[in-house]
Design an enzyme around this catalytic site. Structure first.
Site, short mmCIF file in Angstrom:
data_model
loop_
_atom_site.label_atom_id
_atom_site.label_comp_id
_atom_site.label_asym_id
_atom_site.label_seq_id
_atom_site.Cartn_x
_atom_site.Cartn_y
_atom_site.Cartn_z
N ASP A 19 0.84 -1.19 0.00
CA ASP A 19 0.00 0.00 0.00
C ASP A 19 0.88 1.25 0.00
O ASP A 19 0.66 2.18 -0.77
CB ASP A 19 -0.92 -0.02 1.22
CG ASP A 19 -1.92 -1.17 1.12
OD1 ASP A 19 -1.60 -2.14 0.41
OD2 ASP A 19 -2.98 -1.10 1.71
N GLN A 257 13.49 2.39 -3.05
CA GLN A 257 12.54 2.08 -4.12
C GLN A 257 13.02 2.52 -5.52
O GLN A 257 12.92 1.73 -6.46
CB GLN A 257 11.18 2.70 -3.81
CG GLN A 257 10.06 2.19 -4.71
CD GLN A 257 8.74 2.89 -4.46
OE1 GLN A 257 8.66 4.13 -4.49
NE2 GLN A 257 7.71 2.11 -4.22
N ARG A 273 6.34 -9.88 -6.67
CA ARG A 273 5.16 -10.23 -5.88
C ARG A 273 4.20 -9.06 -5.81
O ARG A 273 4.49 -7.97 -6.34
CB ARG A 273 5.61 -10.66 -4.48
CG ARG A 273 6.08 -9.52 -3.61
CD ARG A 273 6.65 -9.95 -2.28
NE ARG A 273 6.52 -8.87 -1.31
CZ ARG A 273 7.15 -8.85 -0.14
NH1 ARG A 273 7.97 -9.83 0.20
NH2 ARG A 273 6.97 -7.86 0.72
N GLY A 274 3.07 -9.22 -5.18
CA GLY A 274 2.18 -8.13 -4.82
C GLY A 274 1.75 -7.27 -5.98
O GLY A 274 1.16 -7.74 -6.94
N GLU A 275 2.02 -5.96 -5.86
CA GLU A 275 1.51 -5.04 -6.89
C GLU A 275 2.60 -4.19 -7.49
O GLU A 275 2.85 -4.22 -8.69
CB GLU A 275 0.41 -4.13 -6.29
CG GLU A 275 -0.16 -3.15 -7.30
CD GLU A 275 -1.50 -2.57 -6.88
OE1 GLU A 275 -2.26 -3.23 -6.15
OE2 GLU A 275 -1.79 -1.43 -7.30
N ASP A 276 3.32 -3.43 -6.69
CA ASP A 276 4.25 -2.45 -7.26
C ASP A 276 5.45 -3.14 -7.92
O ASP A 276 5.84 -2.77 -9.03
CB ASP A 276 4.73 -1.47 -6.19
CG ASP A 276 5.48 -0.29 -6.82
OD1 ASP A 276 6.69 -0.19 -6.57
OD2 ASP A 276 4.89 0.46 -7.59
O1 TRH Z 1 5.35 -5.74 -0.32
P1 TRH Z 1 4.32 -6.29 -1.20
O2 TRH Z 1 3.95 -7.70 -1.02
O3 TRH Z 1 2.99 -5.43 -1.01
C1 TRH Z 1 1.70 -6.04 -0.95
C2 TRH Z 1 1.04 -5.88 -2.30
O4 TRH Z 1 1.13 -4.56 -2.75
C3 TRH Z 1 -0.42 -6.27 -2.22
O5 TRH Z 1 -1.08 -5.93 -3.43
C4 TRH Z 1 -1.09 -5.55 -1.08
O6 TRH Z 1 -2.43 -6.01 -0.97
C5 TRH Z 1 -0.35 -5.83 0.19
O7 TRH Z 1 1.00 -5.35 0.06
C6 TRH Z 1 -1.02 -5.17 1.36
O8 TRH Z 1 4.75 -6.12 -2.71
P2 TRH Z 1 4.86 -4.86 -3.64
O9 TRH Z 1 3.52 -4.33 -3.95
O10 TRH Z 1 5.71 -5.27 -4.77
O11 TRH Z 1 5.65 -3.77 -2.81
C7 TRH Z 1 7.02 -3.98 -2.53
C8 TRH Z 1 7.76 -2.68 -2.77
O12 TRH Z 1 9.11 -2.80 -2.30
C9 TRH Z 1 7.86 -2.31 -4.23
O13 TRH Z 1 7.63 -0.92 -4.38
C10 TRH Z 1 9.29 -2.61 -4.58
C11 TRH Z 1 9.96 -2.24 -3.29
N1 TRH Z 1 11.32 -2.78 -3.11
C12 TRH Z 1 12.32 -1.87 -2.86
O14 TRH Z 1 12.08 -0.65 -2.81
N2 TRH Z 1 13.59 -2.33 -2.67
C13 TRH Z 1 13.88 -3.66 -2.72
O15 TRH Z 1 15.06 -4.04 -2.54
C14 TRH Z 1 12.83 -4.59 -2.98
C15 TRH Z 1 13.13 -6.06 -3.04
C16 TRH Z 1 11.54 -4.12 -3.17
#
Ligand code: TRH
Length: 385
Positions: A19, A257, A273-276
């Site tokens: 989120d 990020q 995984r997830g969304e972003d």
């Molecule tokens: O962390 P997430 O599993 O977030 C999840 C999903 O968004 C899901 O849809 C939602 O319902 C839940 O949260 C509550 O995965 P996501 O969405 O990929 O977010 C991870 C973020 O971390 C993404 O912006 C990439 C970032 N990231 C970094 O900034 N540095 C890193 O080294 C890595 C591995 C990821």
């Protein structure tokens, strides 16, 4: 500058990063590309700090990259609502803030930003009004999406140019910045960002037994434990490499990020995984394997299939079968141990077709539109009405 100049984004961190990772990316784009005055109200500054180390996790309010970041409990009746309030992922708006919205003239817009889904119904629901049962406020659903007719997905104006400029020397620099030499020529280079319940040991075992070197970059986080468990390793892992047969595991730091894209670009294939991270891997235009965020009663499998239906459209049959097979095995839709190693072999065999398709998909994805731009335009159109 947009006539809608002030925006409030409200975000509660449910779990993981999603989120706030989307909320932060949206805030940065509205501030930098739409030149808006953005306030981000978030309840978990520690998660935001992991994504953006400039954020002070102890500060009740602070300015970061031109965005005013407030801890959620800083909201008070004295706060004047912005012209647009974004309620991220149904987090709800503080009652005091809603009451202040009603008192403001003209009344602000209330946008409920939904989770990304590839399901067909999203197009029919995107942009629909959602009259509030108690308050006389204009509220609308805004659905991100991968096709035209939806809210599109976030993409910084310079992202694709930066991706295309990321060549061998940038790749080498990236690996050095996280403590490693560039992987050996000819190796399969994979990033692995997943939930702990993914069949990680089976995947690593298949790579260990493989007939080629697979270099796996695992960012620090909860998934390190099952990885070290498979390797039989203990102790601090950051910056360490482990070699077992055809497998080389590299434990890399969780990078800020904006730099996560570089990890994706430095690899040949990305497990996300997830969304972003899922969206960023699509923009990276490399083969990807998505672990969808698990939901009750396996509702997430339906969302996974909806994405595969879209993504595999235009893929040759064998490559489509490989993409579907790998995705289902990784999400334990098909849960036999042999399934995952067979699925990876099939996926790996289709590398050329999947690489070409990933590049085509990134171009096709741009046609869905860019979310921050579409959001601003949507709100401007509503204000004119
Ligand atoms: O962390 P997430 O599993 O977030 C999840 C999903 O968004 C899901 O849809 C939602 O319902 C839940 O949260 C509550 O995965 P996501 O969405 O990929 O977010 C991870 C973020 O971390 C993404 O912006 C990439 C970032 N990231 C970094 O900034 N540095 C890193 O080294 C890595 C591995 C990821």
């Amino acid at each position: 500058m947009s006539p809608l100049h002030s925006w409030d984004i409200f975000c509660r961190v449910v779990d993981n990063f999603g989120d706030i990772s989307v909320g932060w990316r949206l805030a940065r784009q509205l501030a930098s590309e739409q030149r808006a005055a953005v306030r981000l109200w978030v309840d978990d500054l520690a998660s935001l700090h992991a994504l953006s180390p400039q954020v002070d996790p102890t500060a009740a309010r602070q300015a970061v990259e031109g965005i005013e970041v407030y801890r959620w409990d800083e909201i008070s009746p004295a706060v004047t609502p912005a012209q647009v309030a974004i309620e991220a992922f149904g987090c709800g708006l503080p009652e005091a803030y809603i009451a202040a919205m009603v008192e403001r003239t003209p009344r602000p817009l209330w946008i409920t930003l939904e989770y990304l889904s590839a399901e067909p119904w999203v197009q029919e629901h995107h942009g629909l009004p959602s009259p509030h049962p108690r308050w006389p406020l204009a509220r609308y659903f805004f659905f991100p999406g991968l096709v035209p007719g939806t809210g599109g997905i976030l993409r910084e104006a310079d992202l694709l140019a930066r991706r295309d400029a990321f060549g061998e020397s940038e790749r080498r620099k990236f690996w050095m910045s996280v403590g490693f030499d560039a992987p050996a020529a000819g190796a399969d280079v994979v990033s692995l960002f997943a939930y702990r319940d993914a069949p990680i040991a089976r995947l690593l075992e298949g790579w260990e037994r493989g007939d080629r070197l697979t270099v796996v970059a695992v960012p620090e986080g909860p998934v390190i434990a099952p990885v070290l468990g498979y390797l039989g390793a203990t102790g601090p892992a950051s910056g360490r490499a482990f070699r077992r047969g055809g497998l080389e595991v590299r434990v890399v730091p969780f990078v800020a990020q904006p730099r996560y894209d570089e990890l994706l670009w430095a690899c040949d294939c990305n497990f996300v995984r997830g969304e972003d991270s899922f969206v960023r891997a699509q923009w990276a235009a490399r083969p990807l394997v998505w672990q969808i965020y698990p939901q009750q009663a396996r509702a997430h499998w339906r969302k996974l299939e909806a994405f595969l239906d879209l993504y595999c459209d235009g893929l040759p049959a064998a490559a489509a079968a490989a993409q579907r097979g790998m995705s289902r095995a990784w999400n334990s839709v098909d849960d036999s141990p042999a399934q995952l190693s067979e699925a990876w072999c099939g996926f790996r065999a289709q590398r050329a077709a999947l690489e070409a398709h990933a590049r085509r998909w990134a171009v096709r994805l741009a046609a869905a539109g860019e979310l921050a731009e579409k959001l601003v335009q949507f709100c401007q159109d509503k204000v004119k009405c």
